[in-house]
Design a protein around this motif. Structure first.
Motif, short mmCIF file in Angstrom:
data_model
loop_
_atom_site.label_atom_id
_atom_site.label_comp_id
_atom_site.label_asym_id
_atom_site.label_seq_id
_atom_site.Cartn_x
_atom_site.Cartn_y
_atom_site.Cartn_z
N ILE A 112 5.83 -7.14 -1.33
CA ILE A 112 5.85 -7.15 -2.80
C ILE A 112 4.68 -6.34 -3.34
O ILE A 112 4.83 -5.51 -4.24
N ILE A 113 3.49 -6.56 -2.78
CA ILE A 113 2.29 -5.89 -3.30
C ILE A 113 2.31 -4.39 -2.96
O ILE A 113 2.14 -3.53 -3.83
N VAL A 114 2.57 -4.08 -1.69
CA VAL A 114 2.50 -2.67 -1.24
C VAL A 114 3.57 -1.80 -1.90
O VAL A 114 3.33 -0.63 -2.21
N LYS A 115 4.75 -2.37 -2.15
CA LYS A 115 5.86 -1.55 -2.68
C LYS A 115 5.98 -1.59 -4.20
O LYS A 115 6.95 -1.07 -4.75
N HIS A 116 5.02 -2.21 -4.89
CA HIS A 116 5.27 -2.40 -6.33
C HIS A 116 5.23 -1.10 -7.13
O HIS A 116 5.66 -1.08 -8.29
#
Ligand SMILES: [Fe+2]
Ligand SMILES: [Fe+2]
Length: 164
Positions: A112-116
């Motif tokens: 979730i964090i890396v691909k936001h």
């Protein structure tokens, strides 16, 4: 005025340990968009993403937590430049590193964090919850650039979530 997220017991049970940390509170000192601090922006993204994850039978807890931590970085994105890559590429990775200092991240929360920043970065999300956060992040960014935070929190989304 209390905002909806503060009255939502389930939501608070997922994020209150994170909200209690200096690392998250520090986000209140950074301006994110024209009308929001980074903490306000992170709370908007976290709460709306959590609501959508619940509606679409996703992992509401992971979505709430990773949404809150997705922009956990401490520099002014308007002025700081990196040799290693663009702000869009770098700050999700910095946020993961910072988040791991205050909590353990599941593979879903990391994604979730890396691909936001998907759209500006190439690697697509792996999970439904990651798509939710990247879409809500973009929506909030546009809204925060044009409206005050409280109005933004209350009016635009209220009818969408009235049924929950
Ligand atoms: Fe971001
Ligand atoms: Fe963001």
């Amino acid at each position: 005025m209390t905002l909806a997220w503060q009255d939502d017991k389930e939501y608070m049970s997922y994020v209150e340990d994170l909200l209690a940390t200096d690392e998250v509170q520090k986000l209140a000192t950074y301006k994110q968009h024209v009308n929001s601090t980074r903490l306000e922006h992170s709370l908007s993204v976290s709460y709306y993403s959590y609501k959508l994850a619940k509606r679409w039978h996703g992992d509401a807890r992971a979505t709430a937590r990773a949404g809150l931590l997705h922009d956990l970085f401490y520099y002014d994105w308007r002025t700081t430049k990196f040799d290693e890559g663009s702000h869009a590429y770098m700050h999700p990775r910095i946020a993961v590193k910072n988040a791991e200092k205050i909590t353990e991240l599941s593979p879903l929360e990391r994604d979730i964090i890396v691909k936001h920043m998907w759209g500006a970065t190439i690697a697509p999300p792996r999970y439904k919850e990651s798509y939710i956060v990247t879409m809500v992040d973009k929506y909030c960014a546009v809204k925060e650039a044009s409206e005050p935070f409280t109005q933004n929190m209350r009016s635009k989304w209220q009818h969408i979530f009235a049924r929950n």
